[in-house]
Design a protein around this motif. Structure first.
Motif, mmCIF file in Angstrom:
data_model
loop_
_atom_site.group_PDB
_atom_site.id
_atom_site.type_symbol
_atom_site.label_atom_id
_atom_site.label_comp_id
_atom_site.label_asym_id
_atom_site.label_seq_id
_atom_site.Cartn_x
_atom_site.Cartn_y
_atom_site.Cartn_z
ATOM 1 N N TYR B 235 0.628 -1.434 -0.004
ATOM 2 C CA TYR B 235 -0.078 0.135 0.158
ATOM 3 C C TYR B 235 1.022 1.192 0.143
ATOM 4 O O TYR B 235 0.260 2.331 -0.541
ATOM 5 N N GLU B 236 1.772 1.179 0.643
ATOM 6 C CA GLU B 236 2.913 2.586 0.281
ATOM 7 C C GLU B 236 3.549 2.345 -0.658
ATOM 8 O O GLU B 236 3.787 1.454 -1.640
ATOM 9 N N GLY B 237 4.760 2.834 -0.602
ATOM 10 C CA GLY B 237 5.505 3.371 -1.936
ATOM 11 C C GLY B 237 6.607 3.040 -2.100
ATOM 12 O O GLY B 237 6.694 1.284 -1.072
ATOM 13 N N HIS B 238 7.400 2.535 -3.242
ATOM 14 C CA HIS B 238 8.680 1.450 -2.872
ATOM 15 C C HIS B 238 9.641 2.180 -1.660
ATOM 16 O O HIS B 238 10.167 0.678 -1.328
ATOM 17 N N HIS B 239 9.727 2.999 -1.120
ATOM 18 C CA HIS B 239 10.808 3.077 -0.282
ATOM 19 C C HIS B 239 9.645 4.212 0.376
ATOM 20 O O HIS B 239 9.757 5.141 -0.461
ATOM 21 N N THR B 240 10.054 4.719 1.694
ATOM 22 C CA THR B 240 10.151 5.885 2.740
ATOM 23 C C THR B 240 9.932 7.117 1.275
ATOM 24 O O THR B 240 9.435 8.846 1.554
ATOM 25 N N PHE B 241 11.402 7.225 0.405
ATOM 26 C CA PHE B 241 11.120 8.784 -0.514
ATOM 27 C C PHE B 241 10.007 8.772 -1.063
ATOM 28 O O PHE B 241 10.161 10.458 -1.440
ATOM 29 N N GLU B 242 9.531 8.412 -1.734
ATOM 30 C CA GLU B 242 8.264 7.851 -2.112
ATOM 31 C C GLU B 242 7.196 9.086 -1.146
ATOM 32 O O GLU B 242 6.342 9.899 -2.320
ATOM 33 N N ARG B 243 7.012 8.786 -0.691
ATOM 34 C CA ARG B 243 6.343 9.974 0.394
ATOM 35 C C ARG B 243 6.578 11.814 -0.226
ATOM 36 O O ARG B 243 5.351 12.296 -0.379
ATOM 37 N N ARG B 244 7.601 11.712 -0.749
ATOM 38 C CA ARG B 244 8.096 13.166 -0.974
ATOM 39 C C ARG B 244 7.920 13.708 -2.458
ATOM 40 O O ARG B 244 7.438 14.640 -2.665
ATOM 41 N N MET B 245 8.039 11.890 -2.848
ATOM 42 C CA MET B 245 8.328 12.228 -4.880
ATOM 43 C C MET B 245 7.022 11.996 -5.067
ATOM 44 O O MET B 245 6.918 13.451 -6.296
ATOM 45 N N ARG B 246 5.755 11.512 -4.135
ATOM 46 C CA ARG B 246 4.843 11.775 -5.251
ATOM 47 C C ARG B 246 4.254 10.610 -6.431
ATOM 48 O O ARG B 246 4.098 11.747 -7.801
ATOM 49 N N LEU B 247 5.243 9.682 -6.171
ATOM 50 C CA LEU B 247 5.433 9.235 -8.291
ATOM 51 C C LEU B 247 4.035 8.352 -8.670
ATOM 52 O O LEU B 247 3.493 8.058 -8.121
ATOM 53 N N ALA B 248 3.440 9.105 -10.121
ATOM 54 C CA ALA B 248 1.868 8.553 -10.197
ATOM 55 C C ALA B 248 2.109 7.236 -10.771
ATOM 56 O O ALA B 248 1.852 7.301 -12.337
ATOM 57 N N TYR B 249 2.948 5.945 -10.793
ATOM 58 C CA TYR B 249 3.057 4.855 -11.597
ATOM 59 C C TYR B 249 1.837 4.189 -11.231
ATOM 60 O O TYR B 249 1.589 3.519 -11.604
ATOM 61 N N ARG B 250 0.736 4.506 -10.589
ATOM 62 C CA ARG B 250 -0.476 4.046 -9.834
ATOM 63 C C ARG B 250 -1.093 4.206 -9.451
ATOM 64 O O ARG B 250 -0.904 5.551 -9.182
ATOM 65 N N ASP B 251 -2.727 3.848 -10.205
ATOM 66 C CA ASP B 251 -3.804 5.208 -9.788
ATOM 67 C C ASP B 251 -3.989 4.578 -8.427
ATOM 68 O O ASP B 251 -4.047 3.085 -8.004
ATOM 69 N N GLU B 252 -5.163 5.951 -7.745
ATOM 70 C CA GLU B 252 -5.767 5.532 -6.504
ATOM 71 C C GLU B 252 -6.567 4.067 -6.909
ATOM 72 O O GLU B 252 -6.809 3.662 -5.650
ATOM 73 N N ALA B 253 -7.596 3.854 -7.633
ATOM 74 C CA ALA B 253 -8.637 3.071 -7.789
ATOM 75 C C ALA B 253 -8.113 1.155 -7.503
ATOM 76 O O ALA B 253 -8.218 0.888 -6.879
ATOM 77 N N GLU B 254 -6.378 1.135 -8.222
ATOM 78 C CA GLU B 254 -6.274 0.001 -8.327
ATOM 79 C C GLU B 254 -5.541 -0.072 -6.754
ATOM 80 O O GLU B 254 -5.897 -1.239 -5.639
ATOM 81 N N VAL B 255 -4.774 1.129 -6.013
ATOM 82 C CA VAL B 255 -4.987 0.512 -4.319
ATOM 83 C C VAL B 255 -5.986 0.828 -4.332
ATOM 84 O O VAL B 255 -5.710 -0.447 -3.117
ATOM 85 N N ALA B 256 -6.804 1.196 -4.032
ATOM 86 C CA ALA B 256 -8.724 0.987 -3.363
ATOM 87 C C ALA B 256 -8.668 -0.174 -3.831
ATOM 88 O O ALA B 256 -9.396 -1.468 -2.256
ATOM 89 N N ARG B 257 -8.667 -0.853 -4.803
ATOM 90 C CA ARG B 257 -9.240 -2.521 -5.046
ATOM 91 C C ARG B 257 -8.217 -3.706 -4.413
ATOM 92 O O ARG B 257 -9.228 -4.443 -3.522
ATOM 93 N N TRP B 258 -6.944 -3.017 -3.807
ATOM 94 C CA TRP B 258 -6.383 -3.798 -3.022
ATOM 95 C C TRP B 258 -6.972 -3.842 -2.002
ATOM 96 O O TRP B 258 -6.399 -4.790 -0.648
ATOM 97 N N ARG B 259 -6.862 -2.683 -1.453
ATOM 98 C CA ARG B 259 -7.486 -2.687 -0.444
ATOM 99 C C ARG B 259 -7.998 -3.439 0.470
ATOM 100 O O ARG B 259 -8.704 -3.620 1.940
ATOM 101 N N GLU B 260 -9.002 -3.282 -0.297
ATOM 102 C CA GLU B 260 -10.756 -4.346 0.104
ATOM 103 C C GLU B 260 -10.412 -5.642 0.397
ATOM 104 O O GLU B 260 -10.635 -6.616 0.907
ATOM 105 N N ARG B 261 -8.467 -5.725 0.283
ATOM 106 C CA ARG B 261 -8.439 -7.040 0.561
ATOM 107 C C ARG B 261 -7.242 -7.198 1.451
ATOM 108 O O ARG B 261 -6.082 -7.587 1.534
ATOM 109 N N ASP B 262 -7.226 -6.373 2.383
ATOM 110 C CA ASP B 262 -6.102 -6.241 3.164
ATOM 111 C C ASP B 262 -6.021 -7.133 4.061
ATOM 112 O O ASP B 262 -7.126 -7.742 4.595
#
Lengths: 322, 323
Positions: B235-262
């Motif tokens: 659910y997080e980025g590859h590394h915590t540095f992504e919290r600053r960089m906000r890389l847009a390589y995956r969309d929110e819908a995909e993350v939300a879909r996987w969160r349904e299977r937390d």
């Protein structure tokens, strides 16, 4: 007294150590037919401790690291010196760092054996390298025996050492034979050099097979200059005290090294001598040139990029005169 | 035997909260390296490690905090390692990226993606000569495009080494989506070397356990290597540095879909609320103590920088000339 060849000394050291320690095993390519004569007879004596590998140098080098962590003492044989650069990451970044990264929880006693480094006439540009300086630079224990007796003793110590050790065996030294009494064969500690010939005017530090060339030059110049020949035998750790003692006696230094000039072993020795030793004259080094590639297929070109006796003679004469 | 539901819940909860605490410690500067959070992948660690015997050997990777906690590494000493303190499991020499804890059966974490598998293969081979311990190599989908991994498959299969290759396929090698990197499939690679392989849901610790237990049994009984690919997600980025960089390589819908299977929710549903509350409270206590231990542990003495470099010590020169 029996004659012991360099290759036979390696075979004997490995056999003796496998006899003594059941954790020692050997792996590499074409071991069954002992292409380098190192593993001759081992498969019959230790059928489950000779692992003939497929062509997977990176894979079996890391495999050795894991086996060593698991309590074994692997000896890995490589057929070609440049293969060591294919597995540089596996040796320097994996095997050599795991002990530190684990805070001392594991040890990685692997021996990497190169039975044939340097010029192989006729074998092309990718078979004639001398990458020993790279390993010493990266802090991997590195030895380069010049004689059969040293080959036996240093190989044995490398296997018994609890860290990764690379053993470079120079191609031109492999055919060398020496009168030895087998009972005198013994482990030789890493980091202890040897004065091969005493002299008073100049110290020649020679590496690997060049020790024999340096001794020949010392004979040649005997009436003119008294040359002391110092063989460091291992490059990391290095016998700085032994070299300093020799230079203290002679006051002059020439390094004779088959590695490339830039950042080579010769460069390191000269830098240390300049900083820390009492020299009566500026030191010199005779090495392969910068960026040298021994093409292996044209002797005229090959000899042009390898240190020669004539170059050593000229360097000695220049240092003694200055 | 498969552990009780609350045991899996406890492990997943511990890993989740440990990682969240670590992110706080990254923000405060106490973990200088940042971390590769495994939030979302906890069920793989919990199920996989429960199927191992304590004396089995696991080689982890850069996203390995969950493996350590699931194998029983002391959270305080492990956290002290991440904060670079002498009380750490590796005395501050490994940090978050390369830890090992032999007392918990974790033999290291190689940073060269995919290359740890051959080390695990050699380790498994050595262990098998002296008993019936097995080795496990854990890597991500990024590792399967490395040639070195395929060399380990070949050696392990050829020599019937008791090693289990575990691929935590979280869909991304840093920013690179797996489908754009991997020709063929993960399990197809293993099959090519005669290694039994299966793709298994990595969000359910009980499913993970069952698949892993079968592979472990096979290795221990002399059947050779297996590969298990667990499909999972971070659910997080590859590394915590992504919290600053906000890389847009995956969309929110995909993350939300996987969160349904937390995995935390999946396992929580199997545990009565009062048991859950007790487990949660215990986890917080353990982590409070761990953070205290880590931050109170001394920093290393610079004079000890060369300690543990060699097992057979050599004399080393300093970086400045003595004369």
């Amino acid at each position: 007294m029996p004659k012991l060849s360099y290759a036979k000394a390696l075979n004997r050291a490995l056999t003796d150590e496998m006899e003594r320690d059941p954790d020692v095993f050997v792996l590499g390519e074409d071991l069954k037919f002992a292409l380098n004569n190192v593993t001759t007879g081992l498969l019959d004596r230790f059928p489950d401790r000779v692992l003939e590998t497929p062509l997977s140098e990176q894979g079996f080098t890391n495999f050795a690291t894991g086996a060593a962590m698991g309590g074994k003492r692997p000896v890995v044989e490589y057929q070609i010196p440049f293969l060591l650069l294919l597995v540089l990451e596996q040796i320097a970044n994996q095997a050599n760092k795991f002990r530190l990264m684990s805070g001392g929880q594991v040890k990685v006693p692997v021996t990497y054996l190169l039975p044939g480094t340097g010029w192989r006439p006729g074998w092309g540009a990718q078979h004639s390298d001398q990458p020993y300086g790279v390993f010493a630079h990266l802090g991997v224990k590195t030895v380069i025996p010049a004689t059969p007796t040293d080959a036996y003793g240093l190989f044995l110590s490398a296997i018994r050492d609890d860290d990764p050790v690379v053993v470079f065996c120079p191609m031109p030294a492999l055919a060398m034979r020496e009168d030895v009494s087998y009972v005198d064969l013994a482990p030789i500690p890493l980091g202890v050099g040897r004065v091969r010939r005493t002299g008073t005017d100049v110290t020649v530090l020679a590496v690997g097979h060049l020790v024999h060339e340096a001794l020949a030059v010392a004979d040649e110049l005997a009436g003119e200059v008294s040359v002391e020949v110092f063989d460091p035998r291992s490059l990391h750790p290095f016998d700085w005290a032994g070299l300093a003692a020799s230079v203290e006696r002679t006051g002059r230094l020439v390094v004779f090294d088959d590695g490339n000039r830039f950042c080579g072993v010769g460069a390191e020795v000269l830098a240390t001598a300049a900083e820390e030793m009492r020299l009566a004259a500026p030191p010199k080094r005779v090495t392969r040139p910068d960026a040298a590639v021994v093409v292996g297929c044209a002797p005229e070109l090959d000899l042009a990029v390898q240190p020669s006796r004539a170059q050593l003679v000229a360097a000695i004469q220049a240092v003694v005169k200055s | 035997m498969r552990p009780a539901a609350e045991a899996f819940y406890g492990t997943i909860r511990l890993i989740r909260r440990f990682e969240e605490r670590c992110i706080d410690l990254v923000r405060s500067g106490d973990i200088g390296s940042g971390i590769h959070p495994c939030i979302g992948q906890e069920a793989v660690a919990a199920g996989m490690c429960a199927a191992l015997r304590p004396d089995d050997a696991l080689l982890s990777n850069h996203r390995g905090h969950g493996h350590f906690l699931a194998r029983g590494s002391d959270p305080g000493r492990f956290l002290a390692e991440l904060t670079g303190r002498v009380g750490g499991v590796d005395k501050g020499r490994a940090g978050s990226f390369h830890p090992s804890d032999l007392s918990a059966g974790i033999w290291g974490a190689s940073g060269t993606v995919g290359h740890g598998a051959a080390i695990a293969t050699g380790l498994g081979w050595a262990l098998a000569r002296d008993g019936d311990r097995i080795a496990v190599s854990v890597f991500g989908d990024g590792a399967v495009t490395q040639g070195a991994l395929l060399e380990s498959f070949n050696l392990a299969s050829l020599w019937r080494v008791p090693v289990v290759f575990v691929c935590e396929n979280n869909g991304y090698a840093t920013t690179l989506p797996a489908p754009t990197a991997i020709a063929g499939s993960v399990v197809g690679r293993a099959a090519a070397f005669g290694i039994p392989a299966s793709t298994v849901d990595g969000q359910d610790p009980e499913v993970v356990y069952d698949a892993m237990a079968a592979a472990v049994d096979r290795a221990r009984s002399g059947g050779g290597p297996s590969l298990v690919e667990f499909t999972t997600y971070r659910y997080e980025g590859h590394h915590t540095f992504e919290r600053r960089m906000r890389l847009a390589y995956r969309d929110e819908a995909e993350v939300a879909r996987w969160r349904e299977r937390d995995p935390l929710a999946i396992q929580a549903a199997r545990v009565p609320p009062d048991v859950r509350e007790a487990v949660d409270a215990e986890v917080e206590e353990v982590l409070d103590a761990a953070v205290r231990f880590a931050l109170e542990s001394p920093h290393p003495d610079p004079a000890d920088a060369f300690d543990h470099l060699y097992a057979t010590p050599v004399r080393l020169r300093a970086g400045v000339s003595h004369a």
